[in-house]
Scaffold this motif. Structure first.
Motif, short mmCIF file in Angstrom:
data_model
loop_
_atom_site.label_atom_id
_atom_site.label_comp_id
_atom_site.label_asym_id
_atom_site.label_seq_id
_atom_site.Cartn_x
_atom_site.Cartn_y
_atom_site.Cartn_z
N TRP A 227 0.82 -1.21 0.00
CA TRP A 227 0.00 0.00 0.00
C TRP A 227 0.86 1.26 0.00
CZ3 TRP A 227 -0.08 3.35 4.32
CH2 TRP A 227 -0.98 4.43 4.20
N ALA A 228 1.93 1.26 0.80
CA ALA A 228 2.81 2.43 0.87
C ALA A 228 3.53 2.69 -0.45
CB ALA A 228 3.82 2.26 2.00
N LEU A 229 3.81 1.62 -1.20
CA LEU A 229 4.49 1.76 -2.49
C LEU A 229 3.52 1.95 -3.65
CD1 LEU A 229 7.24 -0.99 -2.07
CD2 LEU A 229 7.57 1.48 -1.97
N HIS A 230 2.22 2.02 -3.31
CA HIS A 230 1.17 2.21 -4.33
C HIS A 230 1.17 1.07 -5.35
CE1 HIS A 230 0.66 6.24 -2.69
NE2 HIS A 230 1.95 6.44 -2.85
N LEU A 231 1.35 -0.14 -4.85
CA LEU A 231 1.35 -1.33 -5.69
C LEU A 231 0.02 -2.06 -5.55
CD1 LEU A 231 4.95 -2.68 -4.92
CD2 LEU A 231 4.19 -1.45 -6.97
N ALA A 237 -0.88 -12.90 -3.90
CA ALA A 237 0.45 -12.30 -3.98
C ALA A 237 1.01 -12.03 -2.59
CB ALA A 237 0.39 -10.99 -4.78
N VAL A 238 0.17 -11.53 -1.68
CA VAL A 238 0.61 -11.28 -0.30
C VAL A 238 1.05 -12.58 0.36
CG1 VAL A 238 -0.16 -10.56 1.99
CG2 VAL A 238 -0.78 -9.20 -0.01
N ALA A 269 10.93 -12.82 -3.78
CA ALA A 269 9.50 -12.99 -3.57
C ALA A 269 8.70 -12.00 -4.42
CB ALA A 269 9.15 -12.79 -2.10
N PHE A 270 9.16 -10.76 -4.49
CA PHE A 270 8.46 -9.77 -5.31
C PHE A 270 8.56 -10.13 -6.79
CE2 PHE A 270 7.70 -7.42 -1.65
CZ PHE A 270 7.05 -6.23 -1.92
N ALA A 271 9.71 -10.66 -7.21
CA ALA A 271 9.87 -11.07 -8.60
C ALA A 271 8.91 -12.21 -8.95
CB ALA A 271 11.31 -11.48 -8.87
N GLY A 280 10.98 -5.09 -3.41
CA GLY A 280 11.14 -6.02 -2.29
C GLY A 280 12.15 -5.55 -1.28
N LEU A 281 13.11 -4.72 -1.73
CA LEU A 281 14.10 -4.19 -0.81
C LEU A 281 13.45 -3.29 0.24
CD1 LEU A 281 17.13 -4.22 -0.23
CD2 LEU A 281 17.35 -2.18 -1.68
N GLY A 282 12.37 -2.60 -0.17
CA GLY A 282 11.66 -1.76 0.79
C GLY A 282 11.06 -2.58 1.92
N LEU A 283 10.45 -3.74 1.56
CA LEU A 283 9.89 -4.62 2.58
C LEU A 283 10.99 -5.16 3.49
CD1 LEU A 283 7.64 -6.40 3.82
CD2 LEU A 283 8.14 -8.08 2.03
N ALA A 284 12.10 -5.60 2.89
CA ALA A 284 13.19 -6.19 3.68
C ALA A 284 13.78 -5.19 4.66
CB ALA A 284 14.27 -6.73 2.75
N LEU A 285 14.02 -3.96 4.20
CA LEU A 285 14.65 -2.98 5.07
C LEU A 285 13.68 -2.44 6.11
CD1 LEU A 285 16.96 -1.03 2.60
CD2 LEU A 285 17.57 -2.77 4.28
#
Length: 328
Positions: A227-231, A237-238, A269-271, A280-285
């Motif tokens: 949601w924060a990344l507007h995806l 998928a989640v 996972a995002f790929a 996916g780096l945003g989720l990881a960090l």
């Protein structure tokens, strides 16, 4: 404070600083600028999960006639998890450390703690299996042979958990005199946990549903980041993203701070979910900062409160009743 406890606290602090330096502060700051809205929500979800986990642990201990206040349980959980997160030993050190820090004696504490951990890991395994089942669905390959292994793994997990007789007992009997001492102790613990479950099925059922709620809170972190990344947000998928990242998390528990595995797992996972891998780096960090903050809090709690951890924080109901009868 005992010298060994100070050594543990300072060693954990050094590992915490190493994790920050290895990741690179500039990289963390750049990614967090994009995730500044998601991070507070993820922290709030994590705090709620921490409270629920401590609640189930408290209930499990009370079922074994051991009472510990929830605030102490939260501190002990944070301290033990911080050591498991920042060292190469992972759960090997974090689980015994929880029992040690409680300061309560004997088998009831061990059985109750292992039961709480076992129920939580079981619900976590269900999420992993569900995520694996969702992978062929989001990839457009919903043939039965793609998701059948996941269903079989789920059925085996349910069978292993719900059976009455201990699994390790058969292994110990098969080995006979060659069975190692640690296997015999593990079989005794498994037997006591299964007896506990049979004696208090309502309590175990409550722990399971609270554990399932905790898993939903973790999966909700993926939803918040999307949601924060507007995806686009899709249930399958989640679950697929959470399943892939969780499985790599379980497999990389021996790596200090799971450096590299969390990032690589989230990108992969995002790929797989058909999204931009770099997102996916945003989720990881985001999760990395969450974990490091909790680890720091756990280290601080360990350094300041270990001196106060004595059996007075945890008393058995039986001891209390005997004291009352003696007029103490």
């Amino acid at each position: 404070m005992k010298r060994i406890q100070l050594i543990i606290a300072f060693a954990a602090l050094a590992l915490f600083a190493w994790a920050i330096a290895h990741l690179g502060l500039a990289t963390i700051v750049a990614q967090l600028k994009a995730m500044r809205v998601a991070l507070p929500i993820v922290m709030a979800l994590s705090a709620l999960r921490l409270f629920l986990q401590s609640t189930t642990w408290s209930a499990s201990l009370k079922g074994g006639n051991v009472a510990v206040n929830t605030r102490t349980l939260i501190g002990v959980r944070l301290a033990s998890q911080s050591m498991g997160y920042l060292t190469v030993l992972g759960p090997v050190i974090s689980e015994p450390m929880k029992i040690k820090l409680l300061g309560t004696a004997g088998e009831p504490t061990i059985a109750a703690t292992f039961l709480d951990t076992g129920v939580y890991w079981f619900t976590s395994a269900l999420v992993v299996i569900s995520g694996v089942v969702c992978l062929p669905i989001i990839a457009g390959r919903g043939a039965a042979y793609h998701w059948a292994p996941g269903v079989l793994a789920l059925a085996f997990a349910v069978f292993a958990i719900t059976r009455r007789s201990p699994i390790l007992a058969g292994v110990a009997r098969a080995l006979g005199s060659r069975a190692p001492s640690w296997l015999s102790r593990a079989e005794q613990f498994e037997r006591s946990i299964r007896t506990y479950r049979l004696q208090q099925p309502a309590l175990v059922s409550r722990m399971f549903w609270i554990g399932a709620t905790c898993q939903l809170l973790i999966a909700s972190e993926v939803l918040v980041v999307l949601w924060a990344l507007h995806l686009p947000i899709h249930f399958f998928a989640v679950m697929a993203i959470e399943g892939v990242t969780r499985s790599l998390k379980l497999a990389s528990g021996w790596v200090p701070a799971r450096v590299g595995f969390d990032e690589g797992g989230a990108i992969s996972a995002f790929a797989v979910a058909g999204l931009s891998p770099m997102n996916g780096l945003g989720l990881a960090l985001t999760r990395r900062v969450r974990d490091l903050l909790w680890a720091l809090m756990g280290i601080i709690w360990l350094a300041w409160n270990t001196r106060g951890l004595r059996p007075r924080h945890a008393i058995t109901f039986e001891h209390s009743s005997n004291s009352f009868e003696r007029g103490i």
